[in-house]
Write a protein that holds these residues in place. Sequence first.
Motif, PDB file in Angstrom:
ATOM      1  N   VAL A  90       0.830  -1.207   0.000  1.00  0.00           N
ATOM      2  CA  VAL A  90       0.000   0.000   0.000  1.00  0.00           C
ATOM      3  C   VAL A  90       0.864   1.257   0.000  1.00  0.00           C
ATOM      4  O   VAL A  90       0.604   2.212  -0.742  1.00  0.00           O
ATOM      5  CB  VAL A  90      -0.954  -0.004   1.213  1.00  0.00           C
ATOM      6  N   VAL A  91       1.920   1.266   0.814  1.00  0.00           N
ATOM      7  CA  VAL A  91       2.817   2.431   0.855  1.00  0.00           C
ATOM      8  C   VAL A  91       3.470   2.654  -0.501  1.00  0.00           C
ATOM      9  O   VAL A  91       3.460   3.771  -1.039  1.00  0.00           O
ATOM     10  CB  VAL A  91       3.895   2.241   1.952  1.00  0.00           C
ATOM     11  N   VAL A  92       4.039   1.603  -1.059  1.00  0.00           N
ATOM     12  CA  VAL A  92       4.720   1.723  -2.348  1.00  0.00           C
ATOM     13  C   VAL A  92       3.735   2.101  -3.449  1.00  0.00           C
ATOM     14  O   VAL A  92       4.019   2.970  -4.293  1.00  0.00           O
ATOM     15  CB  VAL A  92       5.441   0.404  -2.701  1.00  0.00           C
ATOM     16  N   ALA A  93       2.560   1.503  -3.441  1.00  0.00           N
ATOM     17  CA  ALA A  93       1.560   1.805  -4.474  1.00  0.00           C
ATOM     18  C   ALA A  93       1.118   3.262  -4.413  1.00  0.00           C
ATOM     19  O   ALA A  93       0.987   3.926  -5.452  1.00  0.00           O
ATOM     20  CB  ALA A  93       0.352   0.881  -4.310  1.00  0.00           C
ATOM     21  N   ALA A  94       0.890   3.774  -3.204  1.00  0.00           N
ATOM     22  CA  ALA A  94       0.472   5.171  -3.062  1.00  0.00           C
ATOM     23  C   ALA A  94       1.527   6.111  -3.618  1.00  0.00           C
ATOM     24  O   ALA A  94       1.210   7.089  -4.322  1.00  0.00           O
ATOM     25  CB  ALA A  94       0.194   5.484  -1.591  1.00  0.00           C
ATOM     26  N   SER A 133      -4.737  -4.357  13.769  1.00  0.00           N
ATOM     27  CA  SER A 133      -4.823  -3.806  12.418  1.00  0.00           C
ATOM     28  C   SER A 133      -4.702  -2.283  12.421  1.00  0.00           C
ATOM     29  O   SER A 133      -4.274  -1.684  11.430  1.00  0.00           O
ATOM     30  CB  SER A 133      -6.146  -4.222  11.769  1.00  0.00           C
ATOM     31  N   LEU A 134      -5.072  -1.639  13.541  1.00  0.00           N
ATOM     32  CA  LEU A 134      -4.928  -0.183  13.640  1.00  0.00           C
ATOM     33  C   LEU A 134      -3.460   0.220  13.553  1.00  0.00           C
ATOM     34  O   LEU A 134      -3.126   1.254  12.966  1.00  0.00           O
ATOM     35  CB  LEU A 134      -5.536   0.316  14.953  1.00  0.00           C
ATOM     36  N   TRP A 135      -2.585  -0.596  14.130  1.00  0.00           N
ATOM     37  CA  TRP A 135      -1.155  -0.307  14.055  1.00  0.00           C
ATOM     38  C   TRP A 135      -0.629  -0.490  12.640  1.00  0.00           C
ATOM     39  O   TRP A 135       0.202   0.291  12.169  1.00  0.00           O
ATOM     40  CB  TRP A 135      -0.381  -1.202  15.024  1.00  0.00           C
ATOM     41  N   PHE A 136      -1.119  -1.517  11.939  1.00  0.00           N
ATOM     42  CA  PHE A 136      -0.703  -1.703  10.551  1.00  0.00           C
ATOM     43  C   PHE A 136      -1.162  -0.518   9.690  1.00  0.00           C
ATOM     44  O   PHE A 136      -0.418  -0.030   8.845  1.00  0.00           O
ATOM     45  CB  PHE A 136      -1.268  -3.011   9.993  1.00  0.00           C
ATOM     46  N   GLY A 137      -2.381  -0.054   9.908  1.00  0.00           N
ATOM     47  CA  GLY A 137      -2.872   1.099   9.170  1.00  0.00           C
ATOM     48  C   GLY A 137      -2.091   2.355   9.497  1.00  0.00           C
ATOM     49  O   GLY A 137      -1.781   3.164   8.617  1.00  0.00           O
ATOM     50  N   LEU A 138      -1.766   2.514  10.789  1.00  0.00           N
ATOM     51  CA  LEU A 138      -0.985   3.677  11.197  1.00  0.00           C
ATOM     52  C   LEU A 138       0.384   3.678  10.527  1.00  0.00           C
ATOM     53  O   LEU A 138       0.941   4.743  10.221  1.00  0.00           O
ATOM     54  CB  LEU A 138      -0.827   3.686  12.720  1.00  0.00           C
ATOM     55  N   GLY A 139       0.924   2.488  10.271  1.00  0.00           N
ATOM     56  CA  GLY A 139       2.207   2.391   9.589  1.00  0.00           C
ATOM     57  C   GLY A 139       2.157   2.995   8.195  1.00  0.00           C
ATOM     58  O   GLY A 139       3.115   3.648   7.754  1.00  0.00           O
ATOM     59  N   VAL A 140       1.053   2.770   7.482  1.00  0.00           N
ATOM     60  CA  VAL A 140       0.896   3.373   6.158  1.00  0.00           C
ATOM     61  C   VAL A 140       0.942   4.896   6.265  1.00  0.00           C
ATOM     62  O   VAL A 140       1.646   5.582   5.512  1.00  0.00           O
ATOM     63  CB  VAL A 140      -0.428   2.924   5.510  1.00  0.00           C
ATOM     64  N   LEU A 141       0.208   5.426   7.224  1.00  0.00           N
ATOM     65  CA  LEU A 141       0.154   6.874   7.430  1.00  0.00           C
ATOM     66  C   LEU A 141       1.519   7.416   7.838  1.00  0.00           C
ATOM     67  O   LEU A 141       1.974   8.452   7.334  1.00  0.00           O
ATOM     68  CB  LEU A 141      -0.888   7.189   8.506  1.00  0.00           C
ATOM     69  N   TYR A 142       2.195   6.714   8.738  1.00  0.00           N
ATOM     70  CA  TYR A 142       3.466   7.172   9.294  1.00  0.00           C
ATOM     71  C   TYR A 142       4.573   7.195   8.243  1.00  0.00           C
ATOM     72  O   TYR A 142       5.426   8.090   8.248  1.00  0.00           O
ATOM     73  CB  TYR A 142       3.872   6.252  10.446  1.00  0.00           C
TER      74      TYR A 142
END
Length: 300
Positions: A90-94, A133-142
Amino acid sequence: MAPPSSATTTKKPSNLAVRIISALVLIPIVLAVGYLGHPWFDLFVILFAGVMAWEWARIAGRKRDPLDPSPAARIAVSDTAPASLLVIGVVVAALVLDRFPEAIPALLPSWALILVGTSVTILATWPAHGRRSLWFGLGVLYVATPAMAMLWVRDDPATGQGVMTLVWILALVIATDTGAYAAGRSIGGPKLAPRISPNKTWAGLLGGMASAALVGLVFGLLLHLPSVWKLMILSSGLAVIEQVGDLLESAFKRRFGMKDSSHIIPGHGGVLDRVDGLLAVSVAVAALDYFGEGSVLSWL
């Protein structure tokens, strides 16, 4: 024979030399790709963002150790590989969608891509991991937000000061870390945040701010800015943000009981540990550029 006293016990050697060597290797590479710009700098940042996303997911994929009562004790969870791959993807795709519109048209603006990616990550990992899963999502944001901020700062088509702004940010972050380390080691004194980072002191923070102000002075004189003192004050303030970014990453690792998120960069606790302050400063400078008139170095 009596055991040696604590006063004569050999101290554990500092890894400062290793950290300096790592920095001397990495800094020229960053400056080179930063100077070249698109697509080389974009690809470099995307690569590092993917590594940081992997480190984040590796840390977040840990749970309490039932055999260890200490609050921070964690052990790795064996079923987080799909979630880790999702965070990285997700990070790389964004970032790819935002930086290479000529090849892959982006249907949403940058901020929306990150928010959608964060939401998708949380929803996709919730069935298997629940609140984790909230931590995994936060990783994308971070990871994705500061990476995109740094790419945006480097572009700066309005004033053409992107490369100089990037160099200023890097110099500021390095000076802050160096000044904080030197002042903290030589002066000591009250701890800044003992529960999060026991080695950080208020003296170190002030030393980092003073070093960053010196960087502001040098760049202000080089660029012939009309108000050099403003850049000195701003640089000093960004040093505080840099240290806050460092503390946030330390708090995250401490919560999950992991000191070193990877062994990729010698002398450091992973890529996240090396660039935690840089991530925070990049977002702050990007915000200043956005609400100002292009690069902050051009209108300050």
